[in-house]
Enzyme design. Structure first.
Site, PDB file in Angstrom:
ATOM      1  N   HIS A   1      16.858  21.875  10.791  1.00  0.00           N
ATOM      2  CA  HIS A   1      15.479  21.391  10.894  1.00  0.00           C
ATOM      3  C   HIS A   1      15.299  19.918  10.546  1.00  0.00           C
ATOM      4  O   HIS A   1      14.205  19.393  10.651  1.00  0.00           O
ATOM      5  CB  HIS A   1      14.541  22.239  10.028  1.00  0.00           C
ATOM      6  CG  HIS A   1      14.680  21.967   8.557  1.00  0.00           C
ATOM      7  ND1 HIS A   1      15.682  22.528   7.809  1.00  0.00           N
ATOM      8  CD2 HIS A   1      13.968  21.172   7.715  1.00  0.00           C
ATOM      9  CE1 HIS A   1      15.571  22.095   6.558  1.00  0.00           C
ATOM     10  NE2 HIS A   1      14.550  21.272   6.474  1.00  0.00           N
TER      11      HIS A   1
HETATM   12  C1  UD1 Z   1       9.415  20.085   5.195  1.00  0.00           C
HETATM   13  C2  UD1 Z   1      10.034  19.105   4.204  1.00  0.00           C
HETATM   14  C3  UD1 Z   1      11.539  19.296   4.193  1.00  0.00           C
HETATM   15  C4  UD1 Z   1      11.904  20.732   3.923  1.00  0.00           C
HETATM   16  C5  UD1 Z   1      11.229  21.598   4.975  1.00  0.00           C
HETATM   17  C6  UD1 Z   1      11.543  23.059   4.794  1.00  0.00           C
HETATM   18  C7  UD1 Z   1       8.844  16.967   4.015  1.00  0.00           C
HETATM   19  C8  UD1 Z   1       8.950  15.508   4.249  1.00  0.00           C
HETATM   20  N1  UD1 Z   1       9.789  17.721   4.582  1.00  0.00           N
HETATM   21  O1  UD1 Z   1       9.869  19.707   6.481  1.00  0.00           O
HETATM   22  O2  UD1 Z   1      12.081  18.498   3.156  1.00  0.00           O
HETATM   23  O3  UD1 Z   1      13.297  20.894   3.995  1.00  0.00           O
HETATM   24  O4  UD1 Z   1       9.812  21.392   4.867  1.00  0.00           O
HETATM   25  O5  UD1 Z   1      11.063  23.799   5.857  1.00  0.00           O
HETATM   26  O6  UD1 Z   1       7.963  17.394   3.305  1.00  0.00           O
HETATM   27  N2  UD1 Z   1       5.111  23.876  11.227  1.00  0.00           N
HETATM   28  C9  UD1 Z   1       4.626  25.053  11.702  1.00  0.00           C
HETATM   29  N3  UD1 Z   1       4.261  25.987  10.788  1.00  0.00           N
HETATM   30  C10 UD1 Z   1       4.337  25.802   9.458  1.00  0.00           C
HETATM   31  C11 UD1 Z   1       4.819  24.562   8.998  1.00  0.00           C
HETATM   32  C12 UD1 Z   1       5.209  23.617   9.887  1.00  0.00           C
HETATM   33  O7  UD1 Z   1       4.536  25.277  12.895  1.00  0.00           O
HETATM   34  O8  UD1 Z   1       3.996  26.707   8.677  1.00  0.00           O
HETATM   35  C13 UD1 Z   1       5.537  22.841  12.199  1.00  0.00           C
HETATM   36  C14 UD1 Z   1       4.434  21.884  12.540  1.00  0.00           C
HETATM   37  O9  UD1 Z   1       4.528  21.555  13.875  1.00  0.00           O
HETATM   38  C15 UD1 Z   1       4.760  20.657  11.721  1.00  0.00           C
HETATM   39  C16 UD1 Z   1       6.275  20.725  11.674  1.00  0.00           C
HETATM   40  O10 UD1 Z   1       6.599  22.113  11.660  1.00  0.00           O
HETATM   41  O11 UD1 Z   1       4.286  19.471  12.290  1.00  0.00           O
HETATM   42  C17 UD1 Z   1       6.884  20.065  10.486  1.00  0.00           C
HETATM   43  O12 UD1 Z   1       6.325  20.550   9.271  1.00  0.00           O
HETATM   44  P1  UD1 Z   1       6.288  19.590   7.998  1.00  0.00           P
HETATM   45  O13 UD1 Z   1       5.690  20.270   6.856  1.00  0.00           O
HETATM   46  O14 UD1 Z   1       5.686  18.281   8.384  1.00  0.00           O
HETATM   47  O15 UD1 Z   1       7.823  19.282   7.711  1.00  0.00           O
HETATM   48  P2  UD1 Z   1       9.135  20.221   7.779  1.00  0.00           P
HETATM   49  O16 UD1 Z   1       9.960  19.767   8.903  1.00  0.00           O
HETATM   50  O17 UD1 Z   1       8.805  21.648   7.683  1.00  0.00           O
END
Ligand code: UD1
Length: 384
Positions: free
Chosen positions: A202
């Site tokens: 990821h």
């Molecule tokens: C975040 C953390 C990362 C951690 C990861 C675990 C930061 C900078 N990064 O990254 O360190 O390893 O979480 O998973 O905080 N999304 C969904 N559903 C959800 C959550 C996210 O669809 O419940 C999608 C959304 O499109 C979102 C994308 O995932 O834009 C990224 O989510 P985000 O929280 O921004 O960062 P992660 O890549 O999950």
């Protein structure tokens, strides 16, 4: 007031909250920022780790890093005006961590950072920026491994603020292992007693660039000609795979897997993932926490990144950092599989110091001692 926001925060905060609840003189409050919000990225962890619903949910949702961090700060800033805690406890390195730590520091509320001091020395990772900044404003820094103590000392952080306590993730793992054995997923996939591998991906650097993602999956599909590979995909990774119309892997829709192939499925729950991991012959990952879990479980782990902020998983554990070149990943994975085929026995896992399932009680003891003035601490916002 403890903060959770993203998936990896849950298994760090859960054991600490449970321990705090055992002390009548503590009044733990839980805030969920809502950074992760899908059932499979958030609520299922509350259910399986026995965490009661948060006292507050800021419901921030997704966005750019700046928008997400700013929105958490705005809403958390409003919250602490209404319900001012004696201390804010943040975990790990996600956007929720730095956002809440920064608000608390500006509000002159003491900040405790769980899993402080880890450094990848790669500032292109958003998490590295979050780690450095959170440690810079924290009053109490709880570390999981010796390298973290050294990193904090090198950055000029007073040693009097730093407490080497071990790993809260391992507290969660130790108490969940017995229940994880009852996970039905392994049998549903037809993997009981069979060799298989697990993949998670990821990191933005691996999954947001279409060419890197395609080449990576092509390499893993080659490995998967020899062994089934189970791939619980993060929502962003799944979306990028769909957008790029990558079809090298198969999608699991239920039932037993065939003897080979890369099988994508929805994100696994905590217990399902632990059970899958502990019986796998190999895990390929770019996650931080998975490097630690595989080390504790003694499962070979190939970390598909150029660096690790958790070097003890390499020096003492089962982790190998293979870089981000798909060909290197392929060679390393085939090497691990050859070892397995030749029946080389795994050496008994060696566990890093204080990864013993008792970190939460150490932290609570220190928090109380500091609060009662029985332990000298350099944190400027703490009682003296
Ligand atoms: C975040 C953390 C990362 C951690 C990861 C675990 C930061 C900078 N990064 O990254 O360190 O390893 O979480 O998973 O905080 N999304 C969904 N559903 C959800 C959550 C996210 O669809 O419940 C999608 C959304 O499109 C979102 C994308 O995932 O834009 C990224 O989510 P985000 O929280 O921004 O960062 P992660 O890549 O999950």
């Amino acid at each position: 007031m403890s903060i959770v926001g993203a998936r990896p925060n849950m298994m760090k905060v859960a054991p600490l909250l449970a321990e705090m609840r055992r002390h009548e003189d503590l009044e733990p409050v839980l805030v969920h920022t809502g950074q992760h919000y899908d059932y499979s990225m958030s609520q299922v962890f509350f259910d399986q780790l026995g965490v009661p619903p948060p006292d507050y949910n800021l419901d921030v949702g997704s966005g750019t890093h700046y928008a997400q961090t700013a929105e958490i700060m705005r809403k958390f800033g409003e919250l602490v005006q209404l319900d001012r805690p004696d201390m804010v406890v943040v975990a790990g390195d996600v956007n929720s961590t730095i956002a809440c730590a920064l608000v608390a520091a500006k509000e002159r509320i003491p900040v405790a950072h769980l899993e402080a001091g880890l450094r990848s020395f790669d500032r292109s990772m958003p998490e590295e920026i979050n780690r450095i900044l959170t440690d810079a404003v924290a009053d109490l820094l709880f570390t999981t491994e010796e390298s973290a103590n050294q990193n904090l000392a090198n950055e000029g952080i007073e040693t009097g603020k730093v407490f080497f306590v071990g790993n809260l993730m391992i507290d969660s793992l130790v108490s969940a292992l017995k229940v994880a054995r009852q996970s039905p997923l392994g049998s549903e996939l037809g993997l009981d007693g069979k060799p298989y591998a697990v993949l998670t991906l990821h990191r933005p650097s691996n999954v947001d660039n279409e060419d890197q993602l395609r080449r990576t999956l092509d390499a893993i599909v080659e490995v998967a000609q020899h062994i089934p590979i189970v791939f619980p995909a993060h929502p962003r990774t799944a979306r990028n795979i769909e957008a790029a119309r990558l079809t090298a892997m198969k999608t699991w829709t239920g039932g037993p897997l065939s003897n080979s192939g890369l099988w994508m499925m929805p994100p696994a729950s905590y217990l399902d993932f632990l059970d899958l991991t502990q019986h796998a012959v190999m895990v390929i990952t770019d996650s931080g926490g998975v490097q630690e879990e595989t080390t504790f479980l003694g499962v070979p782990c190939l970390t598909y990144r150029d660096t690790t902020e958790r070097p003890v998983t390499v020096s003492m554990g089962t982790n190998r950092v293979v870089g981000c070149d798909p060909q290197q990943l392929l060679l390393n994975a085939l090497e691990v599989l050859e070892d397995v085929q030749q029946g080389h026995a795994r050496s008994a896992p060696s566990r890093p110091p204080l990864w013993d399932g008792r970190t939460a009680s150490r932290i609570v003891r220190i928090l109380k001692q500091v609060w009662e003035g029985d332990l000298a601490c350099a944190g400027e916002r703490l009682p003296r």
